[in-house]
Design an enzyme around this catalytic site. Structure first.
Site, PDB file in Angstrom:
ATOM      1  N   GLY A 189       3.720  -0.960  -1.025  1.00  0.00           N
ATOM      2  CA  GLY A 189       2.591  -0.398  -1.765  1.00  0.00           C
ATOM      3  C   GLY A 189       2.815   1.075  -2.022  1.00  0.00           C
ATOM      4  O   GLY A 189       3.143   1.830  -1.106  1.00  0.00           O
ATOM      5  N   ILE A 230      -2.249   6.458  -1.373  1.00  0.00           N
ATOM      6  CA  ILE A 230      -1.901   6.707   0.022  1.00  0.00           C
ATOM      7  C   ILE A 230      -0.419   6.466   0.252  1.00  0.00           C
ATOM      8  O   ILE A 230       0.243   7.241   0.959  1.00  0.00           O
ATOM      9  CB  ILE A 230      -2.766   5.835   0.944  1.00  0.00           C
ATOM     10  CG1 ILE A 230      -4.227   6.291   0.857  1.00  0.00           C
ATOM     11  CG2 ILE A 230      -2.268   5.896   2.384  1.00  0.00           C
ATOM     12  CD1 ILE A 230      -5.203   5.394   1.589  1.00  0.00           C
ATOM     13  N   LEU A 237      -6.397  -5.740   1.015  1.00  0.00           N
ATOM     14  CA  LEU A 237      -6.438  -7.081   1.573  1.00  0.00           C
ATOM     15  C   LEU A 237      -7.012  -8.050   0.545  1.00  0.00           C
ATOM     16  O   LEU A 237      -8.076  -7.824  -0.022  1.00  0.00           O
ATOM     17  CB  LEU A 237      -7.304  -7.103   2.837  1.00  0.00           C
ATOM     18  CG  LEU A 237      -7.428  -8.457   3.547  1.00  0.00           C
ATOM     19  CD1 LEU A 237      -6.068  -8.937   4.042  1.00  0.00           C
ATOM     20  CD2 LEU A 237      -8.416  -8.372   4.705  1.00  0.00           C
ATOM     21  N   ARG A 246      -5.194  -2.363   6.049  1.00  0.00           N
ATOM     22  CA  ARG A 246      -6.224  -3.339   6.391  1.00  0.00           C
ATOM     23  C   ARG A 246      -5.688  -4.255   7.493  1.00  0.00           C
ATOM     24  O   ARG A 246      -4.520  -4.653   7.489  1.00  0.00           O
ATOM     25  CB  ARG A 246      -6.609  -4.185   5.175  1.00  0.00           C
ATOM     26  CG  ARG A 246      -7.006  -3.392   3.956  1.00  0.00           C
ATOM     27  CD  ARG A 246      -8.187  -2.500   4.185  1.00  0.00           C
ATOM     28  NE  ARG A 246      -9.460  -3.198   4.175  1.00  0.00           N
ATOM     29  CZ  ARG A 246     -10.626  -2.600   4.383  1.00  0.00           C
ATOM     30  NH1 ARG A 246     -10.671  -1.313   4.650  1.00  0.00           N
ATOM     31  NH2 ARG A 246     -11.747  -3.300   4.350  1.00  0.00           N
ATOM     32  N   ASP A 291      -3.798   1.100  13.113  1.00  0.00           N
ATOM     33  CA  ASP A 291      -5.127   1.713  13.056  1.00  0.00           C
ATOM     34  C   ASP A 291      -6.181   0.667  12.737  1.00  0.00           C
ATOM     35  O   ASP A 291      -7.371   0.934  12.877  1.00  0.00           O
ATOM     36  CB  ASP A 291      -5.158   2.808  11.980  1.00  0.00           C
ATOM     37  CG  ASP A 291      -6.525   3.460  11.872  1.00  0.00           C
ATOM     38  OD1 ASP A 291      -7.005   3.986  12.896  1.00  0.00           O
ATOM     39  OD2 ASP A 291      -7.134   3.421  10.776  1.00  0.00           O
ATOM     40  N   GLU A 329     -12.696  -6.329  13.953  1.00  0.00           N
ATOM     41  CA  GLU A 329     -13.047  -5.009  14.488  1.00  0.00           C
ATOM     42  C   GLU A 329     -14.536  -4.960  14.836  1.00  0.00           C
ATOM     43  O   GLU A 329     -15.368  -5.253  13.985  1.00  0.00           O
ATOM     44  CB  GLU A 329     -12.713  -3.926  13.452  1.00  0.00           C
ATOM     45  CG  GLU A 329     -11.232  -3.858  13.114  1.00  0.00           C
ATOM     46  CD  GLU A 329     -10.928  -2.887  11.985  1.00  0.00           C
ATOM     47  OE1 GLU A 329     -11.888  -2.391  11.328  1.00  0.00           O
ATOM     48  OE2 GLU A 329      -9.747  -2.617  11.751  1.00  0.00           O
ATOM     49  N   HIS A 340      -9.593   2.224  13.712  1.00  0.00           N
ATOM     50  CA  HIS A 340      -9.892   2.321  12.269  1.00  0.00           C
ATOM     51  C   HIS A 340     -10.382   3.734  11.952  1.00  0.00           C
ATOM     52  O   HIS A 340     -11.428   3.942  11.326  1.00  0.00           O
ATOM     53  CB  HIS A 340     -10.945   1.287  11.869  1.00  0.00           C
ATOM     54  CG  HIS A 340     -10.924   0.972  10.398  1.00  0.00           C
ATOM     55  ND1 HIS A 340     -11.173  -0.289   9.897  1.00  0.00           N
ATOM     56  CD2 HIS A 340     -10.677   1.757   9.321  1.00  0.00           C
ATOM     57  CE1 HIS A 340     -11.096  -0.275   8.577  1.00  0.00           C
ATOM     58  NE2 HIS A 340     -10.799   0.961   8.208  1.00  0.00           N
TER      59      HIS A 340
END
Length: 340
Positions: free
Chosen positions: A156, A160, A214, A241, A265, A270, A298
Site C-alpha cells: 500500500g 501513510i 480493511l 487495520r 498497533d 479490540e 490502536h
C-alpha cells in the site's frame, strides 16, 4: 432555524467541546457511549440529520435502514469498514472519512516500532531494571541488527505508506512497494521501486509494513501462506487495520523462528478479549517471544495535535455539506444515483 440533530453513538466518554465550538448553534450533538446500536432508541436513529461515528460501533445495513432523515455520515477517522457504505449508497446517504489527520503520527509510530525491535530497547530496559550490573550488556539481544541497506517493503502506497516509505529511506533502507491502485510512475517521484506482486515483495523484504484499508479482499492479507513466503528472519509491522493479519498464524511464524519479530498497533478484535495466543504469550513474557514482539493499543494515530485535527475536520465536513452542499472525502461514490 432550529439546530440540526447530529447523533454521536459511540463517543466513549469524550466531551464534544471541540465540535460544539466549531458548530456553534447550527448543530445539536446527541451523544451516547455505546457499542451496540440497539442501545440507542430507534426514534433517535430515525430523526437524526447526521451521524458522527467513531470506530467502536458498526453501522450495519439494519442500522442504516433506520436513518430516515440522515443526510451524511462522517467517520471520525480514516478506516470506514465499520460503516456499511453500500447500504448507505442504496439509501442515498453519503459517507465521508477524515484522511487528512494523523498521517505523520502513524508513520512515526511504524518506524518507532521497527527501531524499538531492531535496537533491542525492550530487552535492554528489562535487563537493566532487573540488575544494573549484569544487565549492563549490549550483546545477546534478539533482533538487534543494522537496518541500513535492508529492504523495506510497503504493501500500500497511499498517504501513510508514502510517509513511512520516506522515513525508511531516510534510514538508508531500500524501499519497495506493491499497490495496484496507485498510478504507474508514482514510484519515480518518490525514487523507490515498485514491484509487480505481493509475493515478490514478501520474498525480498527484510521488513514488511501494511498500509491498506480493511475489506473483503484484504482481510487476512497476511495469513499462514503469506508468512511462509516472507524472508526468513524478517519483521512484520501493522499499523493499519487489525483484520489484515491472521494473528494465530503470526504466533506460529514467530514461535517457529521463521519471523524474527513483529509490531502490531491493531488487532482483529479490540480490546483483545479473550486474548489470542500471541498476546497471551507476550503478556506472560514467555522466553521465546521476549524482545521480539511489541504491541500498542490502536494508538498510532494519536497525538494531541492529530486528535484536534481529526475532531475539527469531522465537524467542518458536517457543516460544509449540511449547510453549503460541499461534500468532502466521500468514500461511497454513487450515493446520489437515486436522485439523478
Amino acid at each position: 432555524m432550529p439546530p440540526l440533530k447530529i447523533l454521536v453513538p459511540d463517543a466513549h466518554l469524550r466531551d464534544l467541546d471541540i465540535e460544539r465550538a466549531i458548530s456553534g448553534d447550527k448543530l445539536d450533538y446527541i451523544v451516547f457511549d455505546e457499542t451496540d446500536p440497539t442501545a440507542i432508541p430507534d426514534e433517535i436513529w430515525r430523526t437524526c440529520d447526521g451521524v458522527l461515528v467513531w470506530h467502536r460501533m458498526k453501522l450495519t445495513a439494519d442500522v442504516v435502514a433506520k436513518l430516515d432523515k440522515c443526510r451524511l455520515i462522517v467517520r471520525v477517522g480514516v478506516g470506514h469498514d465499520n460503516v456499511d457504505s453500500a447500504a448507505c449508497r442504496r439509501r442515498g446517504i453519503p459517507v465521508s472519512n477524515v484522511p487528512n489527520y494523523g498521517t505523520t503520527e502513524v508513520a512515526d509510530h511504524a518506524l518507532a516500532m521497527l527501531l524499538y525491535l531492531t535496537r533491542g530497547l525492550g530487552t535492554y530496559e528489562k535487563r537493566l531494571k532487573a540488575d544494573l550490573v549484569t544487565g549492563f550488556l549490549a550483546e545477546d539481544a534478539p533482533v538487534v541488527r543494522r537496518i541500513r541497506g535492508g529492504t523495506f517493503g510497503a504493501i500500500g502506497m497511499g498517504r501513510i505508506g508514502t510517509a513511512i516509505a520516506l522515513r525508511a529511506a531516510a534510514f538508508d533502507m531500500k524501499v519497495i512497494y506493491v499497490d495496484p491502485y496507485v498510478p504507474e510512475g508514482h514510484e519515480l517521484g518518490l525514487g523507490i521501486e515498485r514491484v509487480r506482486s505481493q509475493a515478490e515483495l514478501l520474498a525480498r523484504s527484510d521488513v514488511v509494513s501494511l498500509h491498506v484499508p480493511l475489506s473483503d479482499s484484504t482481510r487476512n492479507i497476511i495469513g499462514a501462506p503469506e508468512l511462509a513466503q516472507m524472508k526468513p528472519g524478517s519483521i512484520l509491522i501493522n499499523v493499519a487495520r487489525g483484520g489484515l493479519v491472521d494473528v494465530d498464524a503470526l504466533h506460529d511464524a514467530l514461535k517457529s523462528g521463521h519471523l524474527a519479530a513483529a509490531g502490531l498497533d491493531v488487532l482483529p478484535k479490540e480490546p483483545p478479549v479473550p486474548a489470542p495466543a500471541l498476546v497471551e504469550a507476550w503478556r506472560r513474557d514467555e522466553p521465546w517471544l521476549a524482545g521480539r514482539f511489541v504491541l500498542s493499543p490502536h494508538a498510532a494515530f494519536y497525538s494531541e495535535a492529530g486528535y484536534l485535527d481529526m475532531r475539527t475536520f469531522s465537524a467542518e465536513i458536517l457543516l460544509e455539506f449540511l449547510f453549503h452542499g460541499r461534500l468532502r472525502n466521500n468514500v461511497n461514490p454513487g450515493w446520489d444515483a437515486r436522485a439523478a
